[in-house]
Design an enzyme around this catalytic site. Structure first.
Site, PDB file in Angstrom:
ATOM      1  N   ASP A  32      -7.696  18.156 -15.160  1.00  0.00           N
ATOM      2  CA  ASP A  32      -8.062  16.598 -15.788  1.00  0.00           C
ATOM      3  C   ASP A  32      -7.698  16.521 -17.167  1.00  0.00           C
ATOM      4  O   ASP A  32      -8.325  16.969 -18.229  1.00  0.00           O
ATOM      5  CB  ASP A  32      -9.346  16.562 -15.453  1.00  0.00           C
ATOM      6  CG  ASP A  32      -9.940  15.036 -15.872  1.00  0.00           C
ATOM      7  OD1 ASP A  32      -9.035  14.511 -16.393  1.00  0.00           O
ATOM      8  OD2 ASP A  32     -10.776  14.674 -15.200  1.00  0.00           O
TER       9      ASP A  32
ATOM     10  N   LYS B  30      -8.500   5.523 -19.539  1.00  0.00           N
ATOM     11  CA  LYS B  30      -9.131   5.745 -20.714  1.00  0.00           C
ATOM     12  C   LYS B  30      -7.538   5.815 -21.653  1.00  0.00           C
ATOM     13  O   LYS B  30      -6.973   4.759 -21.901  1.00  0.00           O
ATOM     14  CB  LYS B  30      -9.687   7.307 -20.772  1.00  0.00           C
ATOM     15  CG  LYS B  30     -10.156   7.348 -19.494  1.00  0.00           C
ATOM     16  CD  LYS B  30     -11.911   6.617 -19.834  1.00  0.00           C
ATOM     17  CE  LYS B  30     -12.515   6.625 -18.574  1.00  0.00           C
ATOM     18  NZ  LYS B  30     -12.964   8.054 -17.856  1.00  0.00           N
TER      19      LYS B  30
ATOM     20  N   ARG C 274       0.785  -1.204  -0.001  1.00  0.00           N
ATOM     21  CA  ARG C 274      -0.037  -0.004   0.086  1.00  0.00           C
ATOM     22  C   ARG C 274       0.916   1.239  -0.020  1.00  0.00           C
ATOM     23  O   ARG C 274       0.563   2.310  -0.451  1.00  0.00           O
ATOM     24  CB  ARG C 274      -0.905  -0.067   1.095  1.00  0.00           C
ATOM     25  CG  ARG C 274      -1.788   1.348   1.381  1.00  0.00           C
ATOM     26  CD  ARG C 274      -2.933   1.161   2.157  1.00  0.00           C
ATOM     27  NE  ARG C 274      -2.932   0.498   3.338  1.00  0.00           N
ATOM     28  CZ  ARG C 274      -2.071   1.148   4.550  1.00  0.00           C
ATOM     29  NH1 ARG C 274      -1.395   2.058   4.636  1.00  0.00           N
ATOM     30  NH2 ARG C 274      -2.131  -0.155   5.378  1.00  0.00           N
TER      31      ARG C 274
ATOM     32  N   TYR D 127     -16.390  15.962 -16.014  1.00  0.00           N
ATOM     33  CA  TYR D 127     -16.746  14.593 -15.942  1.00  0.00           C
ATOM     34  C   TYR D 127     -17.907  14.291 -14.887  1.00  0.00           C
ATOM     35  O   TYR D 127     -17.741  14.852 -13.821  1.00  0.00           O
ATOM     36  CB  TYR D 127     -15.468  13.771 -15.666  1.00  0.00           C
ATOM     37  CG  TYR D 127     -15.808  12.442 -15.259  1.00  0.00           C
ATOM     38  CD1 TYR D 127     -16.156  11.673 -16.492  1.00  0.00           C
ATOM     39  CD2 TYR D 127     -15.659  11.683 -14.036  1.00  0.00           C
ATOM     40  CE1 TYR D 127     -16.408  10.280 -16.549  1.00  0.00           C
ATOM     41  CE2 TYR D 127     -16.021  10.321 -14.056  1.00  0.00           C
ATOM     42  CZ  TYR D 127     -16.258   9.688 -15.323  1.00  0.00           C
ATOM     43  OH  TYR D 127     -16.462   8.380 -15.094  1.00  0.00           O
TER      44      TYR D 127
HETATM   45  C1  LIG Z   1     -13.287   8.327 -16.721  1.00  0.00           C
HETATM   46  C2  LIG Z   1     -12.980   9.662 -16.367  1.00  0.00           C
HETATM   47  C3  LIG Z   1     -13.092  10.244 -14.863  1.00  0.00           C
HETATM   48  C4  LIG Z   1     -12.967   9.066 -13.956  1.00  0.00           C
HETATM   49  O1  LIG Z   1     -12.022   7.902 -13.928  1.00  0.00           O
HETATM   50  P1  LIG Z   1     -12.278   6.580 -13.417  1.00  0.00           P
HETATM   51  O2  LIG Z   1     -10.962   5.812 -13.709  1.00  0.00           O
HETATM   52  O3  LIG Z   1     -13.454   6.102 -14.252  1.00  0.00           O
HETATM   53  O4  LIG Z   1     -12.693   6.573 -12.009  1.00  0.00           O
HETATM   54  C5  LIG Z   1     -12.407  11.500 -14.468  1.00  0.00           C
HETATM   55  N1  LIG Z   1     -12.106  12.386 -15.370  1.00  0.00           N
HETATM   56  C6  LIG Z   1     -12.697  12.137 -16.757  1.00  0.00           C
HETATM   57  C7  LIG Z   1     -12.464  13.110 -17.737  1.00  0.00           C
HETATM   58  C8  LIG Z   1     -12.964  10.964 -17.193  1.00  0.00           C
HETATM   59  O5  LIG Z   1     -13.232  10.644 -18.655  1.00  0.00           O
END
Ligand SMILES: *Cc1c(COP(=O)(O)O)cnc(C)c1O
Length: 421
Positions: free
Chosen positions: A180, A205, A56, A108
């Site tokens: 982000d 992603k 961890r 998001y």
């Molecule tokens: C999918 C996504 C998130 C969240 O990510 P997870 O890995 O699904 O928790 C945050 N910001 C954006 C722009 C996303 O597309």
């Protein structure tokens, strides 16, 4: 964990392939092994044999992945988390009670949910604006506002934010800028180089890049194009240069424990090594599709930052590598909600599914899927109409994707009796 990025003077592709990928000192293995051990032997009390004690707190595969991300985002430090969402949560939890955050309105959905339904339970208030560059200065509450939260391009309308401009306003008031960067990936945009303090990703992603598990029958044929496509890795990461942020977030990474598994770190690291190739292919496809959509009489408008018709194309040219638009685009189809739904049911290569950034092309209708939780009024204020379709362009052949999209438009228009054939 302090990260010492390597290969700093190399180009992106060399960094993607080699950063955080040391050859094994004993076996010579070119790809690091997966360290599944949760605990590490100590030679005396409080004297670990190597650099690790308990997974961890730190793990070799997590360190390797973090090193690679730091190298790709031009950051001194990177910290990996169990998901993009937990990355957001940990950053918000690092703020003292009574803090205030300014966020772009079209964040998001999951970030919006955390900001409005969880952050308030630990005394953090978030305000939203549809026009950050104009509103930020007057929205900052001196001494209280700690963060500005930005997504650029926005989801699903692909609006851009001028990061340098926002960073200048925020930092003059002692406010940190968080970006982000999931939609662009570190290949197309490096927010820290445009003044941001922290860059975050849903690694799920583009960085991991392989989202789909397809069911096969015993002869290896695709059994079902099932709509419950899932990611093979759910993971998040934050990268930054400031030692104080590193100290605070490293502490919370361990204290909260929302950490990714060694196996997921290894998989995501493998995905990252081809990020540049995938981003180039996705951009090429998205650009060609955007232009084909623009030429269609059945399309109301196309939103894609990689082409001249985007209202903020100048920002893309300044902020994105070679002005690339990335793999995401959205468009409005004539024939309303029915046409948008019919489009997504008539594609043969684009799969109707949420998520984005994988090698495979996906389509969705945000108003009925990813953004269904937002009221119609609020949705339409940020351009998310019922007829808006979002595409995540994968790395298949360009011509096949164009044919697929144009064919599905034709079918959608025929089935709704709207539009022009
Ligand atoms: C999918 C996504 C998130 C969240 O990510 P997870 O890995 O699904 O928790 C945050 N910001 C954006 C722009 C996303 O597309």
């Amino acid at each position: 964990m302090t990260v010492y990025p390597d290969h700093r003077s190399s180009g992106f592709a060399t960094r993607a392939v080699h950063s955080g990928s040391p050859h094994d000192k004993t076996t010579g293995a070119v790809i690091p092994a997966i360290s599944l051990s949760t605990t590490f032997a100590q030679s005396g009390v409080g004297k670990p044999v190597g650099a690790y004690e308990y997974t961890r707190s730190a793990n070799p595969n997590r360190d390797n992945f973090e090193t690679a991300i730091a190298a790709l985002e031009n950051a001194k430090y990177a910290l990996a988390f169990a998901s993009g969402s937990s990355t957001t949560a940990v950053i918000l939890q690092s703020l003292p009670i009574g803090s205030h955050v300014v966020s772009v309105a079209d964040v998001y959905g999951g970030s919006h949910r955390y900001f409005t339904k969880v952050a308030n339970t630990h005394g953090v208030e978030v305000s939203f604006t549809t026009c950050l560059e104009e509103d930020l200065e007057k929205m900052i509450r001196p001494g209280k506002t700690k963060l500005v939260w930005v997504e650029t391009p926005s989801n699903p309308t692909l609006g851009l934010v001028d990061l340098r401009k926002v960073a200048t306003i925020a930092q003059s008031q002692g406010v940190s800028l968080v970006v982000d960067n999931t939609f662009c990936s570190p290949y197309i945009q490096n927010p820290l180089s445009h003044g941001a303090d922290i860059v975050v990703h849903s690694v799920t992603k583009y960085i991991n890049g392989h989202s789909v598990s397809v069911e096969l029958d015993l002869n290896g044929r695709e059994m079902s194009v099932n709509l419950n496509y899932w990611q093979d890795v759910i993971m998040g990461v934050a990268a930054f240069n400031c030692p104080q942020w590193n100290e605070r977030l490293t502490f919370l990474q361990n204290a909260i424990g929302a950490v990714p598994s060694a196996f997921d770190c290894w998989l995501a690291h493998r995905g990252l090594k081809t990020l540049h190739l995938r981003s180039q292919a996705a951009t090429k496809n998205a650009t060609a599709i955007a232009l084909a959509l623009e030429a269609s009489d059945n399309v109301i408008c196309v939103r894609y930052p990689g082409i001249g018709s985007h209202p903020q194309r100048d920002i893309a040219v300044r902020q994105h590598r070679d002005g690339m638009g990335g793999g995401m685009l959205s468009f409005r189809l004539k024939g309303g909600r029915e046409a948008a739904h019919a489009f997504c049911q008539n594609t043969k290569i684009f799969t109707l599914a949420e998520s984005l950034g994988g090698i495979e092309s996906l389509c969705e209708v945000p108003a009925g899927m990813t953004h269904a939780g937002i009221s119609k009024e609020e949705r339409e204020e940020s351009g998310v109409y019922d007829d808006l379709v979002r595409l995540s362009c994968g790395i298949e052949d360009t011509q096949d994707l164009i044919i697929d999209v144009l064919h599905a438009i034709k079918k959608a228009v025929m089935s709704t009796g709207n539009g022009i054939l």
